[in-house]
Design an enzyme around this catalytic site. Sequence first.
Site, PDB file in Angstrom:
ATOM      1  N   THR A  43     -74.005  -3.189 121.029  1.00 61.46           N
ATOM      2  CA  THR A  43     -72.537  -3.243 121.025  1.00 61.46           C
ATOM      3  C   THR A  43     -72.012  -4.150 122.121  1.00 61.46           C
ATOM      4  OG1 THR A  43     -72.400  -1.059 120.057  1.00 61.46           O
ATOM      5  CG2 THR A  43     -70.479  -1.788 121.280  1.00 61.46           C
ATOM      6  N   THR A  78     -76.894   0.772 123.046  1.00 67.57           N
ATOM      7  CA  THR A  78     -77.011   2.027 123.791  1.00 67.57           C
ATOM      8  C   THR A  78     -77.799   3.100 123.036  1.00 67.57           C
ATOM      9  OG1 THR A  78     -74.903   2.870 122.927  1.00 67.57           O
ATOM     10  CG2 THR A  78     -74.834   1.628 124.998  1.00 67.57           C
TER      11      THR A  78
END
Length: 323
Positions: A12, A93
């Site tokens: 991201t 993540t």
Amino acid sequence: MTRLLLLATGGTIAGRGADSASLNTYTAGVLAGDELLDAVPSLQDLAEIRVEQVANVDSADLLFQHWRELVRRIRLAFASDPALAGVVISHGTNTLEETAWLLQQLIDDPRPVVLVGAMRPATTLSADGPLNLFQAVQVACNPQARQRGVLTVMDGAIHAAAEVTKRATQGVGAFISSATGPLGWVDDAGVHWSSMPNSPPTPFATLELPERWPQVAVLHGCVEPPAVVLPALLKAGIQGLVFTGTGAGQLSVVERKALAAWSDTLPLMLRANRCGSGPVYEDPEDERLGLLAAGSLNPQKARVLLLLAVIAGWNRDDLAALL
Ligand code: ASP
């Protein structure tokens, strides 16, 4: 000037959203590593950073070959450049803690390896990636980051690879070290350390990673787990198995019976827990059933350890000695 290597893998932090208000509608792994650096011009005052793009994917789509490549490049960079201060890895993540833990087992060097990600795509209002990247570079440049093993930096907190885990699906403070708390934090005044895990072990420091990796599965404990799953996996010849046991790593009767009835050699197996915090201790039945307690490793990190143990050709006693 301090010299660093940035290995970019996507996530991201390199994501592009449909519009500036999109927190969840975006494509991960779009921007290249040098675009991440360009977005934070003040990094130029901190370090001279060379970028290598290893992948550009959502971290749910990382492959063993990406892990192998990361390890190869880090080992090569440290071996060939004594003046390199450390390595920063931009990463999604979702599986960041697995990559951090993998590298902790394989990279034997006092210099820091710092993983960083973001919970908001780069194109979103108040994107957290640029500040996280800046702070990860601050940590990698900090002389006191040496000897602390592989680190993660997110939302100003510095975590150790062994402890860190993603604990929330949303929000910039999604990472915690539940048992120990973070190792330190980063803010305007610089890098602050609150604890020091001295030179964490790197049991697979010389292990060469193969092109093809073994199959290691994770089974999630629940009420009446489907009886067919375990024998099916064993028949399929998986080489390692992690049980996400209930409570303190407990297996159901269904699972224990299936293990006891299995007539072939059992794979290497670890019992972790699904509570998210706290250790799993040895059980008197473990030896008979071929199990080992995973201690405080969460299931995904226990799996990483099993993958490496199988690659290294370890047996249950070798793994027991490490644990
Ligand atoms: N989907 C993302 C990933 O690559 C999530 C993130 O990076 O926050 O793991």
